[in-house]
Design an enzyme around this catalytic site. Sequence first.
Site, PDB file in Angstrom:
ATOM      1  N   LYS A  48      24.705  20.820  26.125  1.00 37.60           N
ATOM      2  CA  LYS A  48      26.407  20.904  26.601  1.00 37.60           C
ATOM      3  C   LYS A  48      26.736  22.318  26.581  1.00 37.60           C
ATOM      4  O   LYS A  48      26.507  22.929  25.573  1.00 37.60           O
ATOM      5  CB  LYS A  48      27.165  20.214  25.594  1.00 37.60           C
ATOM      6  CG  LYS A  48      28.416  19.794  25.734  1.00 37.60           C
ATOM      7  CD  LYS A  48      29.291  18.798  24.805  1.00 37.60           C
ATOM      8  CE  LYS A  48      30.403  18.582  25.123  1.00 37.60           C
ATOM      9  NZ  LYS A  48      31.035  17.608  23.795  1.00 37.60           N
TER      10      LYS A  48
HETATM   11  C1  E4P Z   1      34.169  15.971  24.742  1.00 35.59           C
HETATM   12  O1  E4P Z   1      33.104  16.142  24.842  1.00 35.59           O
HETATM   13  C2  E4P Z   1      34.664  16.407  23.498  1.00 35.59           C
HETATM   14  O2  E4P Z   1      33.904  16.474  22.408  1.00 35.59           O
HETATM   15  C3  E4P Z   1      36.075  15.564  22.824  1.00 35.59           C
HETATM   16  O3  E4P Z   1      36.161  14.355  23.999  1.00 35.59           O
HETATM   17  C4  E4P Z   1      37.289  16.142  22.691  1.00 35.59           C
HETATM   18  O4  E4P Z   1      38.286  15.194  22.206  1.00 35.59           O
HETATM   19  P1  E4P Z   1      39.634  15.849  21.410  1.00 35.59           P
HETATM   20  O5  E4P Z   1      40.374  16.589  22.311  1.00 35.59           O
HETATM   21  O6  E4P Z   1      40.002  14.527  20.956  1.00 35.59           O
HETATM   22  O7  E4P Z   1      38.738  16.544  20.351  1.00 35.59           O
END
Ligand code: E4P
Length: 218
Positions: free
Chosen positions: A87
Amino acid sequence: MKFFIDTANLDEIREAYDLGVLDGVTTNPSLMAKEGITGPDNILAHYKAICDIVDDAVSAEVISTDFDGMVKEGKALAKIDDKIVVKIPMIKDGIKAIKYFSSEGIRTNCTLVFSPGQAILAAKAGASYLSPFVGRLDDIGFDGLELIEQIVLIYGNYGFETEVLAASVRHSMHLIKCAEIGADVVTCPLKVITGLLSHPLTDKGLAQFLADHAKGNN
Ligand code: E4P
């Protein structure tokens, strides 16, 4: 449509996997810290533990923000297991790193995406997944679902193979709307997936069926 769970909590990952509908996991540094996982060895071991639960696609995020650092970290993450997807944040060196990993056959998930322009760049660099954050856009008065719609349209226009992974999905209605729009994947907390189960008429109907069965068998 694929379901990924957005957590580093092993119990929640097991529960979603046992339901039989889980296709992968996304994590981020905040989610790892929330589970108390710190230090390079513990972090790698935790990713391995997640890979051992699910069948595929475990997104593990790099911390570096320069090309060399991202490549080094991404290679170490990819070595843990074939299920790992590296990622990478949507920044200039991140795009270069996505291009590099794509040429090496290592899957990537481009994260922190908030605009259609960013989505085009990531697809051109060869990202396997693109993570536009729906909830965080909604939080500041923008329309997160509209962004998903734009990206699905653009990717469709050009046949980009990058999968649209709707992230920061906060509730079941977000998930249903993403399905209507045609997002390839959603990632969300366990409660959003289990929230899809609930309907008062299901509960009422089941209670009635069981009561009638009990009457007939007395
Ligand atoms: C995506 O990969 C992130 O880990 C995540 O969806 C972020 O979500 P949040 O905005 O609820 O922290």
